[in-house]
Scaffold this motif. Structure first.
Motif, PDB file in Angstrom:
ATOM      1  N   ARG A 152       0.827  -1.209   0.000  1.00 16.04           N
ATOM      2  CA  ARG A 152       0.000   0.000   0.000  1.00 16.04           C
ATOM      3  C   ARG A 152       0.863   1.262   0.000  1.00 16.04           C
ATOM      4  NH1 ARG A 152      -3.750  -3.325   3.347  1.00 16.04           N
ATOM      5  NH2 ARG A 152      -5.505  -3.733   1.940  1.00 16.04           N
ATOM      6  N   ARG A 204       3.317   1.604  -1.836  1.00 21.79           N
ATOM      7  CA  ARG A 204       3.616   1.796  -3.266  1.00 21.79           C
ATOM      8  C   ARG A 204       2.355   2.117  -4.067  1.00 21.79           C
ATOM      9  NH1 ARG A 204       8.592  -0.839  -4.570  1.00 21.79           N
ATOM     10  NH2 ARG A 204       9.898  -0.636  -2.717  1.00 21.79           N
ATOM     11  N   ASP A 205       1.273   2.493  -3.388  1.00 23.43           N
ATOM     12  CA  ASP A 205       0.001   2.812  -4.053  1.00 23.43           C
ATOM     13  C   ASP A 205      -0.562   1.622  -4.804  1.00 23.43           C
ATOM     14  OD1 ASP A 205      -0.081   5.482  -3.162  1.00 23.43           O
ATOM     15  OD2 ASP A 205       1.283   6.094  -4.763  1.00 23.43           O
ATOM     16  N   LYS A 211       0.101   2.459 -11.060  1.00 24.49           N
ATOM     17  CA  LYS A 211      -0.337   2.724  -9.695  1.00 24.49           C
ATOM     18  C   LYS A 211      -1.805   2.352  -9.536  1.00 24.49           C
ATOM     19  CE  LYS A 211       2.707   6.365  -7.970  1.00 24.49           C
ATOM     20  NZ  LYS A 211       2.763   7.757  -7.455  1.00 24.49           N
ATOM     21  N   GLY A 212      -2.140   1.812  -8.360  1.00 22.71           N
ATOM     22  CA  GLY A 212      -3.519   1.416  -8.110  1.00 22.71           C
ATOM     23  C   GLY A 212      -3.835   0.000  -8.528  1.00 22.71           C
TER      24      GLY A 212
END
Length: 662
Positions: free
Chosen positions: A506, A508-509, A540-541
């Motif tokens: 988390r 690291r996104d 990301k995500g």
């Protein structure tokens, strides 16, 4: 043996995904468990592991590269043999190779191409100083490190001086598009052969193409031997000083090209000084400048001949009775005038002629002095030029070497520098379309990528100078191309506690999805596996799935008594148990299971050890011994029992039947 991701080589290096494959080996991303670092592991392909010649070539690559310690050469950490195959452990570089850079960005600016080639030559020079010739120099064997430094790899067909006999005379080894003529003929290779290949790499950086291509490798190799290369300036605007270096490097005879990498690197340094003024070298421009006089429309002076003296009209008829001698005198004067005019007419075309001197590359003042010294008149005119420095003569009209009348006017074209033009708007174009539009407008192009959540991958995000700005023709426009949403490297969370793994992901996104898997090898709550794996780059995500160990549920032990040992072992192992066995005598047939521990139906965890007792057959009774009677003695009567025991079943010694005594 063939290797696969997940295998451990040499008891230390864990193989990851395959990075690439070559003619005789595969390269994997690996993890050095001892030093906890990423490495590249090159494994000899299975078909070649039994071929002594390929094994020797592979061994030679490791030995050659391991002995080279240079910042522009990929480092070799280890080598060895595992399960009948051979491997090399090398420095891992995540960047692209130079071929990928050429495909995406070439033609490159001259100064950048020089810098890259000098790095390549620095690596080759280090190898040559150890009497090692690479023999397969090409962009695919040059990797780009994260800091932009170039590193040469793949010394698999390198030739050391002491090992020259390893390659059979007349054999051809290398890549056709980069072969030196002597290699193509199967001749001796030297450092000059590597310089030839480096020249082709430089040619490709400057033009986006190789000088010889098309058709089968044999046809390309023959072109290397016999066809002259097309000058790079025929494909793209290349400074003449740099083109001279390229053409010398591509000379057919080794004696006519650069003998060493250092010599070629010095020539490139001199060319760079002349191009960007970074050194003190005097810049002497060649006669055939890019915007030389041959490319301009010549404006000729009006053709005028000498003035002709025409005879005056005949005199009027003299009055009658006037004396005739005045008329005769007039005729004589007219004839004299005609003669004088004829002489002037005939001598007018015989004025002295001079040769227009060569003044291209000189300053305006130097050119004017040279022309006036030759008896000519200089007419200086300023022209735009993106290749000739401002204040330097581009050419003359009439051109140098032409014969003209003494006193004629010669137009001297002096560079006023590049003219300014409007920069095209290339925003949200593809990189290829943007590059094409800018080059058509007369600009050089430099591109770089940048993550963007708003602009689609592959489209231009921004440009510098901005659209419609005025910039010098031939200057560089930098475009920023979207690489899509920002990517992050997935961290390695294996063997971490679930809570720590989720926190790291988390940070690291990244989103986390948890799966559970019963395991007896890992403590509950420890991450066993992850998807995507370590080092993968994802937007990301993105979601990363982690597999967490949980204690396995208890299961009943199957009943295997009466089964053969083989069947019992298979049944227990299929149920997830570890099986060991012991033997014991029994009336049951040998090989049958007569007992098990834990017993059938007991609830235990998968992975528990089950001990089975296997029958070895009935126990063997010892043979009774019969005493030998002395010679002449009368044998004793048999005992009353049928088996030699007494009537009560006991033996003569009263201890019970034989075989049952304790």
């Amino acid at each position: 043996m063939s290797f696969a991701p997940g295998d451990v080589v040499g008891g230390r290096y864990e193989l990851g995904r395959q990075l690439g494959a070559g003619g005789m080996a595969r390269v994997y991303l690996g993890h050095d468990r001892l030093l906890d670092r990423q490495v590249a592991i090159k494994v000899l392909s299975e078909p070649y592991a039994s071929d002594p010649q390929f094994v020797e070539r592979f061994r030679r690559e490791a030995s050659a590269a391991a002995g080279l310690n240079h910042p522009n050469i990929v480092a070799v950490y280890d080598r060895g043999e595992a399960d009948g195959s051979y491997y090399i452990v090398m420095e891992y570089l995540s960047g692209p190779d130079l071929k990928q850079v050429i495909r995406s960005r070439a033609p490159l600016p001259a100064v950048e191409a020089i810098d890259m080639t000098q790095q390549l030559l620095a690596a080759l020079g280090a190898a040559h100083r150890r009497d090692l010739v690479h023999r397969d120099v090409k962009p695919q064997n040059v990797l780009v490190a994260e800091d932009g430094r170039l590193k040469v790899t793949d010394f698999g067909i390198a030739r050391a001086g002491a090992e020259a006999e390893f390659t059979e005379p007349g054999s051809v080894i290398g890549t056709a598009q980069y072969l030196s003529p002597e290699q193509a003929r199967g001749g001796e290779v030297t450092a000059a052969s590597d310089c030839y290949a480096a020249g082709i790499v430089l040619y490709e950086l400057l033009t986006g193409r190789v000088p010889f291509d098309g058709g089968p490798p044999v046809a390309i190799a023959m072109k290397q031997v016999s066809d002259p290369p097309t000058p790079p300036s025929a494909h793209h605007d290349v400074p003449p000083q740099l083109e001279a270096v390229v053409m010398k490097a591509l000379a057919k005879r080794p004696s006519e090209r650069y003998r060493t990498a250092e010599e070629m690197s010095r020539a490139l340094a001199e060319a760079r000084s002349a191009i960007d003024g970074s050194g003190s070298t005097t810049r002497v421009m060649p006669a055939a400048a890019a915007a030389g006089s041959a490319e301009y429309t010549r404006v000729m002076e009006p053709a005028t001949g000498p003035t002709r003296v025409a005879p005056p009209p005949p005199p009027a008829e003299p009055p009658r009775r006037r004396r005739r001698w005045p008329m005769i005198l007039g005729i004589l004067v007219i004839l004299a005038a005609i003669a004088t005019g004829a002489i002037l007419f005939m001598t007018g075309d015989q004025a002295d002629t001079v040769t227009v001197p060569r003044v291209a590359g000189q300053t305006e003042a130097e050119a004017v002095r040279a022309l006036e010294g030759a008896g000519l008149v200089a007419d200086v005119r300023t022209v735009e030029s993106g290749t000739v420095p401002e204040g330097t003569v581009v050419g003359t009209d009439p051109p140098a070497g032409e014969e003209v009348d003494e006193g004629s006017t010669v137009v001297v074209r002096v560079s006023g520098g590049p003219g300014e033009v409007a920069v095209p708007d290339v925003l949200e174009m593809t990189e290829a379309d943007a590059t094409r539009a800018l080059r058509q407008a007369g600009f050089e192009v430099r591109s770089r990528t940048e993550a963007s959540d708003d602009v689609e991958e592959g489209l231009v995000i921004s440009q510098d100078p901005a659209a419609e700005a005025q910039a010098a023709e031939g200057s560089t426009v930098t475009i920023v191309v979207s690489s899509g949403p920002e990517e992050v490297a997935v961290p390695d969370v294996r063997r971490r506690a679930q809570q720590d793994a989720e926190a790291l992901l988390r940070d690291r996104d990244l989103e986390v999805r948890v799966e559970q898997r019963p395991s007896t090898d890992f403590a509950p709550g420890i991450v066993i596996d992850q998807d995507p794996g370590p080092t993968a780059r994802v937007p990301k995500g993105s979601t990363v799935t982690i597999v967490v160990a949980v204690a396995p549920a208890n299961v009943p032990v199957p009943d295997v008594t009466g089964n053969t040992a083989t069947d019992a072992r298979a049944k227990l192992q299929d149920a997830g148990f570890v099986v060991t066995s012991e033997e014991a005598p029994s009336d049951a047939p040998a090989g049958d299971v007569i007992g098990q521990n834990p017993s059938a139906g007991t609830q235990v965890a998968p992975g528990t050890r089950i001990v089975i007792t296997v029958s070895s057959g009935p126990a063997q009774a010892p043979e009774p011994s019969t005493p030998t009677a002395p010679a002449g003695a009368v044998p004793a009567p048999p005992p009353s029992g049928a088996d030699g025991s007494g009537a009560d079943g006991r033996g003569p010694d009263g201890l019970g039947p034989p075989g049952q005594r304790r």
